[in-house]
Design a protein around this motif. Sequence first.
Motif, mmCIF file in Angstrom:
data_model
loop_
_atom_site.group_PDB
_atom_site.id
_atom_site.type_symbol
_atom_site.label_atom_id
_atom_site.label_comp_id
_atom_site.label_asym_id
_atom_site.label_seq_id
_atom_site.Cartn_x
_atom_site.Cartn_y
_atom_site.Cartn_z
ATOM 1 N N PHE A 12 0.880 -1.166 0.000
ATOM 2 C CA PHE A 12 0.000 0.000 0.000
ATOM 3 C C PHE A 12 0.915 1.212 0.000
ATOM 4 O O PHE A 12 1.461 1.554 1.044
ATOM 5 N N PHE A 15 4.089 1.096 2.104
ATOM 6 C CA PHE A 15 3.924 0.141 3.193
ATOM 7 C C PHE A 15 3.756 -1.264 2.624
ATOM 8 O O PHE A 15 2.914 -1.502 1.771
ATOM 9 N N PRO A 36 -0.037 -9.054 15.488
ATOM 10 C CA PRO A 36 -0.380 -7.705 15.929
ATOM 11 C C PRO A 36 -1.010 -6.924 14.779
ATOM 12 O O PRO A 36 -0.951 -7.357 13.625
ATOM 13 N N SER A 37 -1.601 -5.764 15.087
ATOM 14 C CA SER A 37 -2.244 -5.020 14.008
ATOM 15 C C SER A 37 -1.175 -4.469 13.073
ATOM 16 O O SER A 37 -0.087 -4.105 13.501
ATOM 17 N N GLY A 38 -1.467 -4.488 11.775
ATOM 18 C CA GLY A 38 -0.494 -4.059 10.780
ATOM 19 C C GLY A 38 0.435 -5.170 10.339
ATOM 20 O O GLY A 38 1.351 -4.942 9.557
ATOM 21 N N SER A 39 0.208 -6.426 10.801
ATOM 22 C CA SER A 39 1.137 -7.507 10.449
ATOM 23 C C SER A 39 0.761 -8.190 9.142
ATOM 24 O O SER A 39 1.487 -9.046 8.671
ATOM 25 N N GLY A 40 -0.396 -7.839 8.555
ATOM 26 C CA GLY A 40 -0.729 -8.383 7.240
ATOM 27 C C GLY A 40 -1.840 -9.416 7.248
ATOM 28 O O GLY A 40 -2.296 -9.850 6.188
ATOM 29 N N LYS A 41 -2.319 -9.798 8.443
ATOM 30 C CA LYS A 41 -3.289 -10.904 8.495
ATOM 31 C C LYS A 41 -4.623 -10.546 7.853
ATOM 32 O O LYS A 41 -5.187 -11.327 7.100
ATOM 33 N N THR A 42 -5.119 -9.315 8.124
ATOM 34 C CA THR A 42 -6.385 -8.917 7.509
ATOM 35 C C THR A 42 -6.239 -8.763 6.002
ATOM 36 O O THR A 42 -7.128 -9.150 5.239
ATOM 37 N N THR A 43 -5.087 -8.242 5.562
ATOM 38 C CA THR A 43 -4.863 -8.098 4.127
ATOM 39 C C THR A 43 -4.898 -9.463 3.445
ATOM 40 O O THR A 43 -5.503 -9.612 2.383
ATOM 41 N N ARG A 46 -8.418 -10.584 3.109
ATOM 42 C CA ARG A 46 -9.120 -9.850 2.049
ATOM 43 C C ARG A 46 -8.644 -10.277 0.664
ATOM 44 O O ARG A 46 -9.414 -10.235 -0.296
ATOM 45 N N PHE A 80 -17.541 -9.400 8.488
ATOM 46 C CA PHE A 80 -16.744 -8.195 8.727
ATOM 47 C C PHE A 80 -16.629 -7.903 10.219
ATOM 48 O O PHE A 80 -17.523 -8.215 11.004
ATOM 49 N N GLN A 81 -15.540 -7.232 10.563
ATOM 50 C CA GLN A 81 -15.283 -6.933 11.967
ATOM 51 C C GLN A 81 -16.435 -6.134 12.575
ATOM 52 O O GLN A 81 -16.876 -6.399 13.677
#
Lengths: 329, 281, 260
Positions: A12, A15, A36-43, A46, A80-81
């Motif tokens: 992104f 990033f 942790p948040s920002g580690s790529g798991k949600t990406t 998706r 979704f969250q």
Amino acid sequence: MSIDVTQIGKQFGTFTALSDVTLHVPDGQLVALLGPSGSGKTTLLRVIAGLETPDTGRVHLAGQDVTHAGPGERGIGFVFQHYALFKHMTVFENVAFGLKVKRGAARPTAATIREKVMRLLSLVQLDWAAARYPSQLSGGQRQRVALARALAVEPRVLLLDEPFGALDAAVRQELRDWLRQLHNELHVTSVFVTHDQEEALEIADRIVVFNAGRIEQEGTPGDVYHHPASAFTYRFLGRANVWQTDAREQTLVRPHDLHLSPEPAPGAVPAQIVRVHQVGPTARLELSRAGDLPSLEAHLPARDVQAFQVGQQVYVSPTAQQTYSVTSS
Amino acid sequence: MTTLPSRRQARRHVLPGLPLTLGYATLYLSLIVLIPLAALILKAATLGADGFLDAVTSPRVLAALRVSFFTALAASLINVPIGLTIAWTLTRYRVPGRRLIDALIDLPFALPTAVAGITLTTLLAPNGWLGAPLAEAGIRVAYTPLGIIVALTFIGLPFVVRSLQPVLEDLGPEPEEAARSLGATPTQTFWRVTLPALYPALLSGFTLALARTVGEYGSVVFISGNLPFKTEIAPLLIVGKLEQYDYAGAAAVAVAMLVISVALLLAANTAQARLSRRGER
Amino acid sequence: MVTLTLVLVGLLLLLPLLLVFITALRSGLGPYLQALQLPDTQAAVRLSLLTVLIAVPLNTVFGVSAAWATAKFDFPGRSLLLTLIDLPLAISPVISGLVYVLLFGRQGWLGPWLEANDLKIIFAPAGIILATTFVTFAYVARELIPVMQAQGRDDEEAALTLGASGWQTFMRVTLPNIRWALLYGVIMCNARALGEFGAVSVVSGKIRGLTNTLPLHVEILYNEYQTVAAFAVASLLALFALLTLALKALIEARTGRAHT
């Protein structure tokens, strides 16, 4: 249906969300993406859903290449969250949505839709709420509607993004057990994202640990917890004391793996008790060691703590420990 | 991951419709706004630099620009205390008919400007409901710069009130109660605590009113009397030049007005950015 | 404070409103109705309606497109586009009319070509519609963009994962989500389009029965000292303004939204 992602990369701007991620999820498993948040798991979730297009790599569902298929063509269900329920539709209409938008001969008759939606609503124990609007439901109930809605299109894969992240502790626990049960009944391949290690350890068949856009480790909950492959995983899965550190290596110990004794013992080092907290059945002790050695936190059963008091000199030894080379953390 | 530092463009967007909607929006914007504006600037450019300067610095043009600018400025300044009073009352007091008054605030926006123009003129003409008693007291409003200011005050009012209302509603009584508990008098509390918190909203309301009124035409032409050098506003001068088929001259005055408006907006935006950063709202 | 507010609102807003209706009915109901039934008035009503019926839908389609593109996506030049959308709001209505005269007038860039092809835009309804469209350009877009941006993309993504097509997603999910903001924007756009004076007066030529909108008709009647007739037509527009305010208040009460 199995999921295979191969050498996925995603940027992104500057990033790096994912770099060279390869993962195989066998048919029928419940897998947790933990990090942790920002580690790529949600990406990654998706990307599997088709909600993001990867810069590099491929996605296969049941052996079929779906890298360029739209999210509606993959046979997935996504939760979704923040639920993403349609506010202007009743609970019934929300669950029926995926069936009503089918085109031509694929669209079931109104009676079939009605029957199916009510069956799903009773599965999530919300048949009484069919005529209500999402705003009239609690968070846990909304999340169950979102799940029923995703299941209505009979997905071959269920994807859940922090499904319990927005709920309070008690509801979380209840929904967790319920999701595990539901999975046992339906056996649909499921992947969920979480940053809560307890949640992952409790309900997943397999855990995939993410760090900075890469897979740090994957395995069964037992594997991952008892044999963390790196200092990162070790620290992420629970509290960690630095027992000893030098330029090359670091030895880590869990607070409940520390043994305290009033008398000197082989391998034990002297320490002084600085503070004692009682937290329910557990006592937490803060210990300071001589010299530059980092202070320690030890967890004991509350009944064992009577033998110790603040200011007392004790001897500490680890009953289990892990050593990692410093560069790997 | 819901809080990525920046969500830049993917090679392919999953949500459909970007090429269609962006393409249409850009095309429509170009056809309706950008190309016509370019025509205006090109027309003014046909005068050449000297010709343009001559056109916009002729005494009559300068006078008209001055009238437009200063009456708009005066009206927007007057609207600051008036708007503050009304917004304050609507948010802080239980007034009978509050909802009705609140709805009525937007009247100047919803009422066609020509209707506002003839109405205010009739009201303030020397034989009007308000004009007659004022004339008696020796004050002439209609057909003077004062009349222009009244019309522009009417037009600008909703902008100030609507900018202030949400901020006042958000403000809550705590900071004022804290000031009182620390020993400040009500007057000190207002000047030192409440008002500074409203500066960004006041400035934004003032700016919006100024931007709207500086080019206003419909409500002004009736009440101003349109005397060159005295009550002739710049938009009217443009109309006059058009009627004499002086298209380039009209374009030159228009460009001068555009420059003034844009400069005003930029200055106000900068000031506001600074104010709100300080206030950390 | 309350008294001062009541006095200010009374003097600045209520008194002018009363004056419109009292002056219109000064000579009784007969002359009032007569003024409204004049053929020129009827023609002005028709032209104003035609203008609104074209300009408002055009700007609505634009507003929805621009909001979809800028609120759901990020692309290079997005903030420039947002600034340009607001541009017409900062431009004097007279200039909004002038630009079209320069483009389509007899001495305009395209004037000779239009004349050769026997097309008329300036001093014709087409010019009035164009100028009105320019002035009301941003009204729908400005209402929609912040609302759509605040709603994010979750709902649309959910619909897509459930198999909805892009069009189905828009019609069944996005549109219901923005319906109040859309209605609000259309009402404001409509009010402004019906009442536009400066821009229209520049391009109209004010040919009675042909290129006279209602606000222009008010001006002509007023300048001819037909005060009752002028205010009779004005009262029509004022009634419409009151209707606009009522609808606006209704939407605000319904959605609990703050003021714009």
